[in-house]
Design a protein around this motif. Structure first.
Motif, PDB file in Angstrom:
ATOM      1  N   HIS A 350       0.820  -1.212   0.000  1.00 42.39           N
ATOM      2  CA  HIS A 350       0.000   0.000   0.000  1.00 42.39           C
ATOM      3  C   HIS A 350       0.855   1.264   0.000  1.00 42.39           C
ATOM      4  O   HIS A 350       2.061   1.219   0.243  1.00 42.39           O
ATOM      5  CB  HIS A 350      -1.041  -0.022   1.110  1.00 42.39           C
ATOM      6  CG  HIS A 350      -0.563   0.177   2.511  1.00 42.39           C
ATOM      7  ND1 HIS A 350      -0.662   1.386   3.160  1.00 42.39           N
ATOM      8  CD2 HIS A 350      -0.040  -0.676   3.412  1.00 42.39           C
ATOM      9  CE1 HIS A 350      -0.227   1.252   4.400  1.00 42.39           C
ATOM     10  NE2 HIS A 350       0.156   0.017   4.582  1.00 42.39           N
ATOM     11  N   ASP A 360       5.706   2.802   7.482  1.00 43.71           N
ATOM     12  CA  ASP A 360       4.439   2.150   7.126  1.00 43.71           C
ATOM     13  C   ASP A 360       3.623   3.104   6.273  1.00 43.71           C
ATOM     14  O   ASP A 360       2.985   4.002   6.815  1.00 43.71           O
ATOM     15  CB  ASP A 360       3.697   1.788   8.421  1.00 43.71           C
ATOM     16  CG  ASP A 360       2.346   1.138   8.156  1.00 43.71           C
ATOM     17  OD1 ASP A 360       2.074   0.787   6.995  1.00 43.71           O
ATOM     18  OD2 ASP A 360       1.565   0.985   9.107  1.00 43.71           O
ATOM     19  N   GLU A 398      -4.872   1.595   5.171  1.00 45.34           N
ATOM     20  CA  GLU A 398      -4.925   1.859   6.616  1.00 45.34           C
ATOM     21  C   GLU A 398      -6.355   1.873   7.159  1.00 45.34           C
ATOM     22  O   GLU A 398      -6.607   1.516   8.303  1.00 45.34           O
ATOM     23  CB  GLU A 398      -4.229   3.187   6.930  1.00 45.34           C
ATOM     24  CG  GLU A 398      -2.733   3.182   6.682  1.00 45.34           C
ATOM     25  CD  GLU A 398      -1.971   2.257   7.620  1.00 45.34           C
ATOM     26  OE1 GLU A 398      -2.598   1.562   8.431  1.00 45.34           O
ATOM     27  OE2 GLU A 398      -0.727   2.234   7.505  1.00 45.34           O
ATOM     28  N   ASP A 426       4.490  -4.801   3.236  1.00 44.74           N
ATOM     29  CA  ASP A 426       3.994  -3.576   3.863  1.00 44.74           C
ATOM     30  C   ASP A 426       5.251  -2.906   4.419  1.00 44.74           C
ATOM     31  O   ASP A 426       6.344  -3.142   3.914  1.00 44.74           O
ATOM     32  CB  ASP A 426       2.948  -3.964   4.934  1.00 44.74           C
ATOM     33  CG  ASP A 426       1.998  -2.834   5.287  1.00 44.74           C
ATOM     34  OD1 ASP A 426       2.456  -1.688   5.380  1.00 44.74           O
ATOM     35  OD2 ASP A 426       0.805  -3.102   5.501  1.00 44.74           O
TER      36      ASP A 426
HETATM   37 ZN   LIG Z   1       0.824  -0.634   6.427  1.00 38.87          ZN
END
Ligand SMILES: [Zn+2]
Length: 760
Positions: A350, A360, A398, A426
């Motif tokens: 993502h 992240d 998220e 990720d």
């Molecule tokens: Zn993530």
């Protein structure tokens, strides 16, 4: 360095040399094809440039990256342009999703010592992006309810099911109250959901310094741990019911899609919920009276932790959102395969973050782009992958895996026909390879890990995993399962893959569509938990505390690149079915469940006896009285024979296939290989049941699912396991039958493949 260690290094060196001379075989390859593949991988490695990772991470994490932010869209366009320049066909696919944006957040302690929560993360020296305020999402949780409530506060520890049992024994009820739970143990959204189910009217979640703050290390910016004002944002949507856009379960959230009304969206929570820092939590917790919290409920704040609920602390909580929509932008890049363009290997990470999202998810995104660049260069030089590659940068992960889920739902038919594998990553850290997914791919991943060198230790990634697992199993607190694994590793067995629950974008591919799936990443040596989902998940933090020399991002590219290319180029797709059938996976899960049933039966019976004998009042401490627990329903004797028999048949068939492939795989005709690959490509879909799991039809995989009552954590053989845990005996019998049926269907497909391979 002492002598024995030196000898050990020498032995290691020799072992490495032997390994280099005689590499582990590649599943699905004959020796000549394996040699060519390894040469290709060596060229892939030389195209990975450390400066790329640093430059991309710095650029992409320089502005706020939540769904709908201009910087997230700019990153999508940047990725698209770069992928195109690397020779990939690209497009951006959009979806329209429900997106509540935070409007009002207010939290105050009333009474004699009032306190108004700050709910703000201040700029920090040495963290250059933390001074940005424009367009930054304030601390909030998405898909909680709106509300303006004033009530008594109750501390509920982690706010998971067992904590409510302890509350009941302490005579505390949360009905009509506001709960405060600490982050950790269960998944975030479970805390307000259980509070809501127990009648609470509001929920607060805070980060206790014991779990990720000063109890662990120096707080940021002096060290990597969470500081006084840092807040973990996140989603509280119930994705264990279904992930993706709450209004379009099962279908792509295109502009014209049929939508539920908000009240019908089962994944959206009702009560107002707010995440806060320990700085804001401390005055609230310090004001609580009532019973002293049980020992394992106490965090690291310098206070006596009490449960409250006795009118000692009244709080006012107000949370409001704008319930609008937002557009998701998935970047999809395709590199057409030279030989089998209709077979796709898909790989995603993502792109959206809660704020800057350096670790992240952008660290993983740099690895993805570097792979695409290297593979693009190989293709330009005439070494195009044989199967088609689809590289995806997902938006909206998220909030609840929105971008990947909508895309998987929108393209479901095509994916069922064409997808061979989905590989997910990720955020990435330093340390050990964490690999989870479809267990028939265990050998594939062990082979990849054997061929890669760990930057910190110099041994192979696989050797490092094996060493840790065996050392951990010697610890006094090691679980029996860890000891079993260590014993197998000592005898030369493979490192087991983890079973996947949820928490990243693999879920729709594995659990809704039934595709072979892997989730890969490095971590476990310090890193990003101290800034997780906060303003401070920044480039500066990443470069100081997560991966200072940027050595584990190229390693992630090497790991995923090899995985993707080995599958894309494999003469025969690389499943080894014994790894799925045997004790590391299905047979082991069934064994666990049967042991659980026996243990539950025994403990329910014992508890009944103790209740009847008045044993609980007999041990109650008058200074800290506890009520007796509620009796547990008796566990009947359960007939697992249909499951056991299906597993025994599967094990025999898997063994026969694996041996036949080793013996005859190299000599198969092109026609047989094509038939075999077509079957292998779709075989995991036989593990689905169209009606899904009880109460959650979106989840169709009868081997892997996230726990309905645990969130991220996996429940293997979920139809059976959760029925046992919830004491639903009809479901238990029904899912023993259904699980046996899908295992039989899978086994029959294996048998047909064995017939193709074995010389007639
Ligand atoms: Zn993530």
């Amino acid at each position: 360095m002492n002598f024995p260690q030196h000898t050990w290094l020498l032995a290691l060196l020799l072992a490495t040399q032997t390994a280099a001379a005689q590499p582990v075989s590649l599943p699905g390859y004959d020796p000549a094809a394996a040699e060519a593949q390894r040469a290709l991988e060596a060229r892939f490695d030389t195209a990975l440039k450390e400066a790329d990772y640093r430059g991309w991470l710095k650029q992409w994490s320089s502005g706020p990256n939540h769904v709908g932010s201009p910087h997230n869209l700019a990153n999508a366009r940047d990725l698209e342009a770069r992928l195109r320049s690397f020779g990939w066909e690209t497009r951006i696919e959009q979806f329209e999703v429900l997106w509540p944006s935070p409007k009002t957040s207010r939290l105050e302690l009333l009474g004699a010592k009032p306190y108004l929560a700050r709910l703000k993360e201040p700029p920090l020296p040495g963290d250059s992006t933390s001074s940005q305020t424009e367009g930054v999402l304030p601390p909030y949780v998405i898909y909680g309810g709106d509300g303006d409530v004033t009530a008594d506060l109750v501390y509920v520890n982690y706010g998971i099911a067992e904590d409510y049992e302890a509350l009941a024994r302490n005579g505390v009820d949360v009905r009509g109250k506001i709960v405060i739970a600490r982050y950790g143990k269960g998944w975030r959204g479970l805390k307000p959901r259980l509070a809501q189910e127990h009648g609470a009217i509001g929920a607060i979640i805070y980060s206790d310094p014991r779990d990720d703050g000063y109890f662990q290390d120096l707080p940021y910016p002096d060290g990597p741990a969470r500081n006084q004002w840092s807040v973990q944002r996140g989603s509280v949507a119930n994705f264990a019911l279904y992930p993706g856009d709450p209004l379009t379960p099962g279908v792509g959230a295109t502009a014209g899609a049929k939508r539920l009304k908000l009240e019908q969206a089962g994944s959206v929570l009702k009560i107002p919920t707010l995440p806060i820092s320990w700085g804001d939590a401390q005055p609230l917790l310090a004001a609580l009276r009532g019973p002293v919290a049980p020992e394992d409920w106490r965090g690291a704040l310098p206070i006596t932790y009490r449960i409250g609920g006795d009118g000692s602390a009244r709080v006012h909580l107000k949370v409001e959102a704008d319930w609008g929509s937002q557009t998701l932008y998935n970047v999809i890049a395709t590199l057409r395969g030279s030989d089998y363009p209709e077979q796709w290997v898909i790989r995603g990470n993502h792109r959206d973050g809660w704020v800057f999202g350096a670790a992240d998810p952008l660290s993983g995104t740099t690895a993805l782009l570097a792979e695409a660049k290297a593979i693009g260069e190989l293709a330009r030089q005439g070494q195009r992958p044989r199967r088609t590659l689809v590289y995806a940068s997902w938006d909206g992960e998220e909030a609840g895996l929105l971008g990947s889920t909508e895309w998987a739902e929108q393209h479901a038919d095509e994916l069922r026909r064409k997808a061979v594998l989905y590989v997910n990553t990720d955020g990435n850290g330093r340390g050990f390879l964490n690999a989870g997914g479809s267990h028939a791919l265990q050998r594939l991943i062990n082979g990849v890990a054997a061929d890669l060198r760990d930057p910190d230790s110099g041994v192979s990634v696989l050797e490092r995993q094996r060493a840790r697992a065996r050392i951990d199993a010697l610890a006094p607190a090691a679980k029996p399962a860890q000891k079993d694994v260590a014993k197998k590793l000592a005898a030369g067995g493979d490192v087991p893959l983890k079973a996947l629950g949820s928490g990243s974008d693999y879920s729709p591919f594995l659990q809704h569509l039934g595709l072979a799936t892997l989730d890969l990443g490095y971590g476990g040596q310090g890193g990003s938990s101290g800034v997780y989902h906060s303003l401070y998940d920044s480039y500066d933090y990443f470069a100081r505390f997560v991966d200072p020399d940027f050595s584990y991002l190229p390693l992630l590219s090497q790991t995923v690149g090899r995985t993707v290319l080995r599958v894309a180029n494999a003469p025969v797709l690389p499943q080894r079915f014994g790894d799925f059938a045997d004790a590391d996976a299905v047979a082991g899960y069934a064994q666990e469940i049967k042991q659980q049933a026996d243990a539950d039966r025994e403990s329910a019976r014992n508890q009944d006896e103790l209740l009847a004998a008045g044993a609980y009042p007999a041990v109650s401490n008058p200074n800290r009285p506890l009520l007796a627990p509620v009796a547990k329903p008796a566990v009947p004797v359960i007939d697992f024979a249909p499951l056991d028999q299906a597993i025994a048949r599967l094990q025999a068939s898997a063994k026969r296939y694996d041996e036949a492939l080793v013996a005859h795989g190299a000599g198969l005709s092109g026609d047989v290989r094509d038939k075999l690959n077509t079957s292998l490509q779709r075989i995991d879909q036989t593990l689905l049941v169209q009606t899904g799991l009880p109460g959650r039809p979106w989840y169709r995989n009868l081997i892997y699912a996230p726990g309905l009552a645990t969130g991220y954590e996996v429940k293997t053989l979920p139809g059976i396991r959760e029925a046992l845990e919830d004491r639903r005996w009809d479901d238990l019998r029904r899912y023993i039958g259904q699980t046996a049926t899908v295992l039989d269907a899978y086994r029959e497909a294996i048998d047909r493949n064995t017939t193709l391979i074995e010389p007639g």
